[in-house]
Design a protein around this motif. Structure first.
Motif, PDB file in Angstrom:
ATOM      1  N   SER A  61       0.769  -1.308   0.047  1.00  0.00           N
ATOM      2  CA  SER A  61       0.061  -0.118  -0.198  1.00  0.00           C
ATOM      3  C   SER A  61       0.838   1.223  -0.020  1.00  0.00           C
ATOM      4  O   SER A  61       1.924   1.336   0.414  1.00  0.00           O
ATOM      5  N   GLY A  62       0.197   2.323  -0.471  1.00  0.00           N
ATOM      6  CA  GLY A  62       0.895   3.629  -0.584  1.00  0.00           C
ATOM      7  C   GLY A  62       0.350   4.120   0.835  1.00  0.00           C
ATOM      8  O   GLY A  62       0.916   5.310   1.249  1.00  0.00           O
ATOM      9  N   ASN A  64      -3.090   4.173   2.294  1.00  0.00           N
ATOM     10  CA  ASN A  64      -4.769   4.148   3.021  1.00  0.00           C
ATOM     11  C   ASN A  64      -5.071   2.480   2.743  1.00  0.00           C
ATOM     12  O   ASN A  64      -6.156   2.021   3.571  1.00  0.00           O
ATOM     13  N   ALA A  65      -4.802   1.859   1.896  1.00  0.00           N
ATOM     14  CA  ALA A  65      -5.304   0.400   1.629  1.00  0.00           C
ATOM     15  C   ALA A  65      -4.827  -0.345   2.822  1.00  0.00           C
ATOM     16  O   ALA A  65      -5.323  -1.039   3.604  1.00  0.00           O
ATOM     17  N   GLY A 166      -5.636   6.138  -8.606  1.00  0.00           N
ATOM     18  CA  GLY A 166      -4.223   5.802  -8.457  1.00  0.00           C
ATOM     19  C   GLY A 166      -3.892   4.782  -9.312  1.00  0.00           C
ATOM     20  O   GLY A 166      -3.719   4.699 -10.360  1.00  0.00           O
ATOM     21  N   GLY A 167      -4.528   3.441  -8.900  1.00  0.00           N
ATOM     22  CA  GLY A 167      -4.480   2.453  -9.731  1.00  0.00           C
ATOM     23  C   GLY A 167      -5.691   1.796 -10.342  1.00  0.00           C
ATOM     24  O   GLY A 167      -5.447   1.025 -11.271  1.00  0.00           O
ATOM     25  N   GLY A 168      -6.811   2.763  -9.952  1.00  0.00           N
ATOM     26  CA  GLY A 168      -8.001   2.632 -10.652  1.00  0.00           C
ATOM     27  C   GLY A 168      -9.080   1.993  -9.961  1.00  0.00           C
ATOM     28  O   GLY A 168     -10.165   1.650 -10.442  1.00  0.00           O
ATOM     29  N   LEU A 170     -10.905   2.843  -7.119  1.00  0.00           N
ATOM     30  CA  LEU A 170     -11.973   3.719  -6.894  1.00  0.00           C
ATOM     31  C   LEU A 170     -12.600   3.958  -8.442  1.00  0.00           C
ATOM     32  O   LEU A 170     -14.138   3.822  -8.084  1.00  0.00           O
TER      33      LEU A 170
HETATM   34  N1  PLV Z   1      -4.164   4.564  -2.388  1.00  0.00           N
HETATM   35  C1  PLV Z   1      -3.774   2.941  -2.664  1.00  0.00           C
HETATM   36  C2  PLV Z   1      -2.779   2.880  -3.768  1.00  0.00           C
HETATM   37  O1  PLV Z   1      -1.387   3.539  -3.541  1.00  0.00           O
HETATM   38  C3  PLV Z   1      -3.298   2.661  -1.313  1.00  0.00           C
HETATM   39  O2  PLV Z   1      -2.483   1.754  -1.150  1.00  0.00           O
HETATM   40  O3  PLV Z   1      -3.648   3.186  -0.168  1.00  0.00           O
HETATM   41  N2  PLV Z   1      -7.434   8.727  -2.668  1.00  0.00           N
HETATM   42  C4  PLV Z   1      -6.777   8.090  -1.591  1.00  0.00           C
HETATM   43  C5  PLV Z   1      -6.747   8.651  -0.245  1.00  0.00           C
HETATM   44  C6  PLV Z   1      -6.020   6.743  -1.811  1.00  0.00           C
HETATM   45  O4  PLV Z   1      -5.406   6.439  -0.749  1.00  0.00           O
HETATM   46  C7  PLV Z   1      -5.927   6.143  -2.919  1.00  0.00           C
HETATM   47  C8  PLV Z   1      -5.197   4.781  -3.301  1.00  0.00           C
HETATM   48  C9  PLV Z   1      -6.794   6.663  -3.965  1.00  0.00           C
HETATM   49  C10 PLV Z   1      -7.372   7.935  -3.890  1.00  0.00           C
HETATM   50  C11 PLV Z   1      -6.869   6.056  -5.371  1.00  0.00           C
HETATM   51  O5  PLV Z   1      -7.460   4.913  -5.402  1.00  0.00           O
HETATM   52  P1  PLV Z   1      -7.144   3.838  -6.539  1.00  0.00           P
HETATM   53  O6  PLV Z   1      -5.889   3.184  -6.295  1.00  0.00           O
HETATM   54  O7  PLV Z   1      -8.100   2.600  -6.300  1.00  0.00           O
HETATM   55  O8  PLV Z   1      -7.122   4.186  -7.755  1.00  0.00           O
HETATM   56  C12 PLV Z   1      -0.614   3.471  -4.485  1.00  0.00           C
END
Ligand code: PLV
Length: 322
Positions: A61-62, A64-65, A166-168, A170
């Motif tokens: 994870s970055g 939040n995941a 991010g990775g899509g 959401l």
């Molecule tokens: N964050 C991912 C991927 O990181 C994580 O590991 O938490 N807004 C927030 C606050 C987020 O933490 C993330 C994704 C997104 C938007 C975008 O969501 P995604 O990845 O599903 O498009 C590398």
């Protein structure tokens, strides 16, 4: 065990954003989820399906995941190992540890951390929790939109939805939710920052591409390759997905304006979406005829984020000279 781990979040009308856009703006306050972001929806759902008998979960994870996986694992009584890249701020590591997770820092960007998570899942027999690329995640995230439909009531439909990519995951979840609600024709504005723009790069190239590096400070948008499903949606004529990018400075400025006007601190990954309102991008898209000039309510997904506090905000301001 509770039926699910996420909460039904508030849908707030923003007077100041509505004034800027010239249409009613609704904020879906995913920042108020346990673990601080929308990620709990998909990850909670995935873990309920895949991790009940698990000897432990591992999530790359970055930030939040990982926070969502650590929270869910604690509630399920399962150990959690979270792999983050060195670009994740110390406060994320601390928050993950406070949540009871074992944290490993591997590599420079999320893609490096993910390789380690996959390796550990294989060698240690742990349940792999992906941060964005899995149908169960999208199904979980989709509840966000069904909740919005229930909050808005019959006969009210968004004119557009604003999300970060991010990775899509959401994006895929929002589209799933729009399909479930019969709102597939609602345009989506998909926002990224320069240097964390893998979706925009894929849309421009007409194929999934891998970025050389993540140069944006919005580290939670920092996947080098967007998931295939998100790219596929962008190629389908039944959906309108407008892919746009903002600078880090614009995303950070949006975080500050949002804090001033809505009294809520979110991280830059979320600021990327908010910047579409504050920079006048929505208005520009209307002028260009890419969004209707008489726009129905704009739904903003306030995706949230645990990678920020006042100290981190000051660090980012200094780095980006805003
Ligand atoms: N964050 C991912 C991927 O990181 C994580 O590991 O938490 N807004 C927030 C606050 C987020 O933490 C993330 C994704 C997104 C938007 C975008 O969501 P995604 O990845 O599903 O498009 C590398």
């Amino acid at each position: 065990m509770a039926e699910h781990f996420h909460l039904n979040t508030p849908l707030l009308e923003s007077v100041s954003m509505s004034k800027r856009v010239g249409a009613t703006v609704y904020l879906k306050m995913e920042n108020s989820q346990p673990s601080g972001s929308f990620k709990i929806r998909g990850i909670g759902h995935l873990c309920q399906q895949l991790a009940t008998q698990s000897k432990g979960v591992v999530c790359s994870s970055g930030g939040n995941a990982g926070m969502a996986a650590a929270y869910v694992a604690r509630k399920m009584g399962v150990p959690a190992t979270i792999i983050v890249p060195s670009s994740s701020p110390q406060l994320v590591v601390q928050r993950l540890q406070d949540e009871g997770a074992t944290v490993k820092i591997v590599g420079k960007v999320w893609d490096d951390a993910n390789a380690e998570a996959l390796r550990l899942a294989e060698t240690e027999g742990l349940t792999y929790v992906p941060p964005f690329d899995h149908p169960l995640l999208w199904q979980g995230h989709a509840t966000m939109i069904t909740e919005v439909a229930a909050s808005l009531g019959p006969g009210v439909k968004p004119g557009a939805v604003l999300v970060s990519v991010g990775g899509g995951g959401l994006l895929c979840g929002v589209i799933q939710g729009l399909k479930d609600t019969g709102w597939s024709d609602v345009p989506i504005i998909a926002m990224e920052t320069v240097g964390a723009d893998c979706f925009n790069a894929a849309v421009k190239a007409g194929k999934v591409v891998t970025l050389d590096d993540i140069t944006s400070e919005a580290k939670c948008l920092g996947a080098k390759t967007v998931c295939t499903k998100a790219f596929e949606y962008s190629q389908r004529s039944e959906f309108t997905i407008i892919s746009e990018i903002v600078t880090d400075q614009e995303a950070l400025q949006a975080v500050e304006t949002f804090l001033d006007e809505e009294r809520v601190l979110v991280e830059m990954a979320c600021g990327a979406a908010l910047a579409a309102v504050y920079t006048g991008l929505i208005r520009r898209l209307q002028e260009e005829g890419r969004l209707p000039s008489l726009l129905g309510p704009l739904l903003v997904i306030v995706c949230g984020g645990s990678s920020v506090d006042m100290k981190q905000l000051a660090t980012l301001k200094h780095k980006l000279q805003t």
